[in-house]
Scaffold this motif. Structure first.
Motif, PDB file in Angstrom:
ATOM      1  N   VAL A  65     -34.290  76.262  58.209  1.00 46.98           N
ATOM      2  CA  VAL A  65     -34.902  76.375  57.190  1.00 46.98           C
ATOM      3  C   VAL A  65     -36.673  76.428  58.076  1.00 46.98           C
ATOM      4  CG1 VAL A  65     -35.936  75.574  54.846  1.00 46.98           C
ATOM      5  CG2 VAL A  65     -34.087  74.848  55.939  1.00 46.98           C
ATOM      6  N   THR A  66     -36.945  77.476  56.416  1.00 45.26           N
ATOM      7  CA  THR A  66     -37.803  78.177  57.333  1.00 45.26           C
ATOM      8  C   THR A  66     -39.097  77.985  56.635  1.00 45.26           C
ATOM      9  OG1 THR A  66     -37.355  81.044  56.509  1.00 45.26           O
ATOM     10  CG2 THR A  66     -36.939  80.495  59.073  1.00 45.26           C
ATOM     11  N   GLY A  67     -40.454  77.192  56.717  1.00 48.38           N
ATOM     12  CA  GLY A  67     -41.090  77.563  55.663  1.00 48.38           C
ATOM     13  C   GLY A  67     -41.715  76.240  55.428  1.00 48.38           C
ATOM     14  N   MET A  68     -40.899  75.392  56.432  1.00 43.72           N
ATOM     15  CA  MET A  68     -41.855  74.151  55.853  1.00 43.72           C
ATOM     16  C   MET A  68     -42.697  73.341  57.540  1.00 43.72           C
ATOM     17  SD  MET A  68     -38.306  71.661  55.427  1.00 43.72           S
ATOM     18  CE  MET A  68     -37.825  71.499  57.565  1.00 43.72           C
ATOM     19  N   THR A  69     -43.846  73.437  56.252  1.00 44.21           N
ATOM     20  CA  THR A  69     -45.066  72.566  57.948  1.00 44.21           C
ATOM     21  C   THR A  69     -45.186  70.946  57.506  1.00 44.21           C
ATOM     22  OG1 THR A  69     -46.271  73.674  55.957  1.00 44.21           O
ATOM     23  CG2 THR A  69     -45.786  75.423  57.875  1.00 44.21           C
ATOM     24  N   CYS A  70     -45.245  70.855  56.613  1.00 48.95           N
ATOM     25  CA  CYS A  70     -45.683  68.883  56.169  1.00 48.95           C
ATOM     26  C   CYS A  70     -44.736  68.058  56.091  1.00 48.95           C
ATOM     27  CB  CYS A  70     -47.014  69.279  55.900  1.00 48.95           C
ATOM     28  SG  CYS A  70     -46.591  70.028  54.091  1.00 48.95           S
ATOM     29  N   GLY A  71     -44.852  67.400  55.919  1.00 52.39           N
ATOM     30  CA  GLY A  71     -44.382  65.921  55.253  1.00 52.39           C
ATOM     31  C   GLY A  71     -43.862  66.451  53.399  1.00 52.39           C
ATOM     32  N   HIS A  72     -45.491  66.987  52.908  1.00 48.31           N
ATOM     33  CA  HIS A  72     -44.581  67.541  52.200  1.00 48.31           C
ATOM     34  C   HIS A  72     -43.486  68.647  51.153  1.00 48.31           C
ATOM     35  CE1 HIS A  72     -45.364  68.886  47.302  1.00 48.31           C
ATOM     36  NE2 HIS A  72     -44.961  70.109  48.042  1.00 48.31           N
ATOM     37  N   ALA A 127     -40.305  67.668  49.780  1.00 46.09           N
ATOM     38  CA  ALA A 127     -39.372  69.346  48.900  1.00 46.09           C
ATOM     39  C   ALA A 127     -38.056  69.797  48.675  1.00 46.09           C
ATOM     40  CB  ALA A 127     -40.487  70.013  48.286  1.00 46.09           C
ATOM     41  N   VAL A 128     -37.740  69.647  50.127  1.00 43.09           N
ATOM     42  CA  VAL A 128     -36.492  70.305  50.920  1.00 43.09           C
ATOM     43  C   VAL A 128     -35.946  68.805  50.176  1.00 43.09           C
ATOM     44  CG1 VAL A 128     -35.168  70.863  52.401  1.00 43.09           C
ATOM     45  CG2 VAL A 128     -37.091  72.168  52.249  1.00 43.09           C
ATOM     46  N   THR A 129     -35.847  67.901  50.595  1.00 46.16           N
ATOM     47  CA  THR A 129     -34.912  66.425  50.426  1.00 46.16           C
ATOM     48  C   THR A 129     -34.487  66.385  49.214  1.00 46.16           C
ATOM     49  OG1 THR A 129     -35.812  65.567  53.009  1.00 46.16           O
ATOM     50  CG2 THR A 129     -35.274  64.130  50.754  1.00 46.16           C
ATOM     51  N   GLU A 130     -35.524  66.257  48.016  1.00 44.16           N
ATOM     52  CA  GLU A 130     -35.442  65.276  46.884  1.00 44.16           C
ATOM     53  C   GLU A 130     -34.518  67.171  46.647  1.00 44.16           C
ATOM     54  OE1 GLU A 130     -37.706  66.332  42.538  1.00 44.16           O
ATOM     55  OE2 GLU A 130     -38.660  66.107  44.023  1.00 44.16           O
ATOM     56  N   GLU A 131     -34.420  68.578  45.978  1.00 44.90           N
ATOM     57  CA  GLU A 131     -33.922  68.997  46.423  1.00 44.90           C
ATOM     58  C   GLU A 131     -32.005  69.426  46.867  1.00 44.90           C
ATOM     59  OE1 GLU A 131     -33.882  71.211  43.273  1.00 44.90           O
ATOM     60  OE2 GLU A 131     -36.645  70.875  43.311  1.00 44.90           O
ATOM     61  N   VAL A 132     -31.880  68.960  47.536  1.00 44.87           N
ATOM     62  CA  VAL A 132     -30.736  69.323  48.537  1.00 44.87           C
ATOM     63  C   VAL A 132     -30.463  67.541  48.023  1.00 44.87           C
ATOM     64  CG1 VAL A 132     -29.593  68.873  50.718  1.00 44.87           C
ATOM     65  CG2 VAL A 132     -31.928  70.584  50.385  1.00 44.87           C
ATOM     66  N   ASP A 176     -21.030  73.014  50.251  1.00 44.79           N
ATOM     67  CA  ASP A 176     -21.415  74.552  49.899  1.00 44.79           C
ATOM     68  C   ASP A 176     -22.318  75.429  49.916  1.00 44.79           C
ATOM     69  OD1 ASP A 176     -21.379  77.549  48.760  1.00 44.79           O
ATOM     70  OD2 ASP A 176     -20.779  76.808  47.057  1.00 44.79           O
ATOM     71  N   ASP A 177     -23.154  76.139  51.143  1.00 50.10           N
ATOM     72  CA  ASP A 177     -23.944  76.686  51.863  1.00 50.10           C
ATOM     73  C   ASP A 177     -24.790  77.507  50.933  1.00 50.10           C
ATOM     74  OD1 ASP A 177     -22.767  75.862  54.370  1.00 50.10           O
ATOM     75  OD2 ASP A 177     -22.582  77.366  55.158  1.00 50.10           O
ATOM     76  N   GLU A 178     -23.777  77.986  49.920  1.00 47.69           N
ATOM     77  CA  GLU A 178     -24.785  78.860  48.368  1.00 47.69           C
ATOM     78  C   GLU A 178     -25.792  77.792  47.698  1.00 47.69           C
ATOM     79  OE1 GLU A 178     -25.477  81.984  48.588  1.00 47.69           O
ATOM     80  OE2 GLU A 178     -24.442  82.067  50.914  1.00 47.69           O
ATOM     81  N   ARG A 181     -28.637  76.636  50.109  1.00 49.71           N
ATOM     82  CA  ARG A 181     -28.989  77.986  49.468  1.00 49.71           C
ATOM     83  C   ARG A 181     -29.891  78.168  48.582  1.00 49.71           C
ATOM     84  NH1 ARG A 181     -29.803  81.440  52.752  1.00 49.71           N
ATOM     85  NH2 ARG A 181     -27.547  82.047  53.439  1.00 49.71           N
ATOM     86  N   ALA A 182     -29.202  78.006  47.528  1.00 48.33           N
ATOM     87  CA  ALA A 182     -29.984  77.925  46.276  1.00 48.33           C
ATOM     88  C   ALA A 182     -31.173  76.638  45.985  1.00 48.33           C
ATOM     89  CB  ALA A 182     -29.161  77.682  44.816  1.00 48.33           C
ATOM     90  N   ALA A 183     -31.170  75.323  46.229  1.00 44.33           N
ATOM     91  CA  ALA A 183     -31.636  74.190  46.507  1.00 44.33           C
ATOM     92  C   ALA A 183     -33.317  74.688  47.546  1.00 44.33           C
ATOM     93  CB  ALA A 183     -30.626  72.868  46.673  1.00 44.33           C
ATOM     94  N   VAL A 184     -32.590  74.986  48.713  1.00 48.88           N
ATOM     95  CA  VAL A 184     -33.858  75.161  49.522  1.00 48.88           C
ATOM     96  C   VAL A 184     -34.498  76.001  48.408  1.00 48.88           C
ATOM     97  CG1 VAL A 184     -34.618  76.393  51.656  1.00 48.88           C
ATOM     98  CG2 VAL A 184     -32.207  74.107  51.922  1.00 48.88           C
ATOM     99  N   ASP A 185     -33.639  76.661  48.095  1.00 48.28           N
ATOM    100  CA  ASP A 185     -34.591  78.792  47.506  1.00 48.28           C
ATOM    101  C   ASP A 185     -35.669  77.479  46.209  1.00 48.28           C
ATOM    102  OD1 ASP A 185     -33.739  80.376  48.754  1.00 48.28           O
ATOM    103  OD2 ASP A 185     -32.397  81.234  47.465  1.00 48.28           O
ATOM    104  N   GLU A 186     -35.306  76.943  45.712  1.00 46.42           N
ATOM    105  CA  GLU A 186     -36.025  75.979  43.957  1.00 46.42           C
ATOM    106  C   GLU A 186     -36.828  75.056  44.998  1.00 46.42           C
ATOM    107  OE1 GLU A 186     -36.112  75.026  40.802  1.00 46.42           O
ATOM    108  OE2 GLU A 186     -34.887  75.935  41.548  1.00 46.42           O
ATOM    109  N   ALA A 187     -37.277  74.877  46.582  1.00 46.89           N
ATOM    110  CA  ALA A 187     -37.920  73.776  46.944  1.00 46.89           C
ATOM    111  C   ALA A 187     -38.743  75.092  47.330  1.00 46.89           C
ATOM    112  CB  ALA A 187     -37.231  72.875  48.108  1.00 46.89           C
ATOM    113  N   GLY A 188     -38.514  76.024  47.325  1.00 45.60           N
ATOM    114  CA  GLY A 188     -39.731  77.145  47.628  1.00 45.60           C
ATOM    115  C   GLY A 188     -39.707  77.173  49.272  1.00 45.60           C
ATOM    116  N   TYR A 189     -38.581  77.484  49.917  1.00 46.68           N
ATOM    117  CA  TYR A 189     -38.392  77.973  51.609  1.00 46.68           C
ATOM    118  C   TYR A 189     -37.433  78.889  51.394  1.00 46.68           C
ATOM    119  CZ  TYR A 189     -41.951  73.672  51.039  1.00 46.68           C
ATOM    120  OH  TYR A 189     -42.647  73.300  51.237  1.00 46.68           O
ATOM    121  N   GLU A 190     -36.383  78.907  52.565  1.00 48.76           N
ATOM    122  CA  GLU A 190     -35.327  79.480  53.177  1.00 48.76           C
ATOM    123  C   GLU A 190     -35.316  79.429  53.866  1.00 48.76           C
ATOM    124  OE1 GLU A 190     -35.062  84.052  54.563  1.00 48.76           O
ATOM    125  OE2 GLU A 190     -36.722  83.956  54.126  1.00 48.76           O
ATOM    126  N   LEU A 191     -33.364  78.830  52.961  1.00 47.19           N
ATOM    127  CA  LEU A 191     -32.176  78.584  54.697  1.00 47.19           C
ATOM    128  C   LEU A 191     -31.353  79.623  55.241  1.00 47.19           C
ATOM    129  CD1 LEU A 191     -29.968  76.562  54.980  1.00 47.19           C
ATOM    130  CD2 LEU A 191     -28.417  77.536  53.401  1.00 47.19           C
TER     131      LEU A 191
END
Length: 72
Positions: A10-17, A21-26, A53-55, A58-68
């Protein structure tokens, strides 16, 4: 019950927050039993009851504001 472990990049993750966010959505994907996100590596390891399903991931990661970027 068998479990499947899949690691994604996942690209764009920089911190614990970001990790949270990614953990919650996925975690909301049906069948997911555990998520471990590491901003330092950009890796998200997902444990689930079946192949995901990778899609949906992907949708969950997008929802969190990051890119798979794909499977690691």
């Amino acid at each position: 019950m068998s479990t499947v472990t899949t690691t994604y990049k996942v690209t764009g993750m920089t911190c614990g927050h970001c990790e949270g966010a990614v953990t919650e959505e996925v975690s909301g994907i049906d069948g997911v039993t555990g998520v471990e996100a590491a901003a330092s590596t950009g890796l998200v390891t997902v444990t689930s009851t079946r192949e995901l399903d990778d899609e949906a991931v992907r949708a969950a990661v997008d929802e969190a504001g990051y890119e798979l970027a794909g499977r690691a």
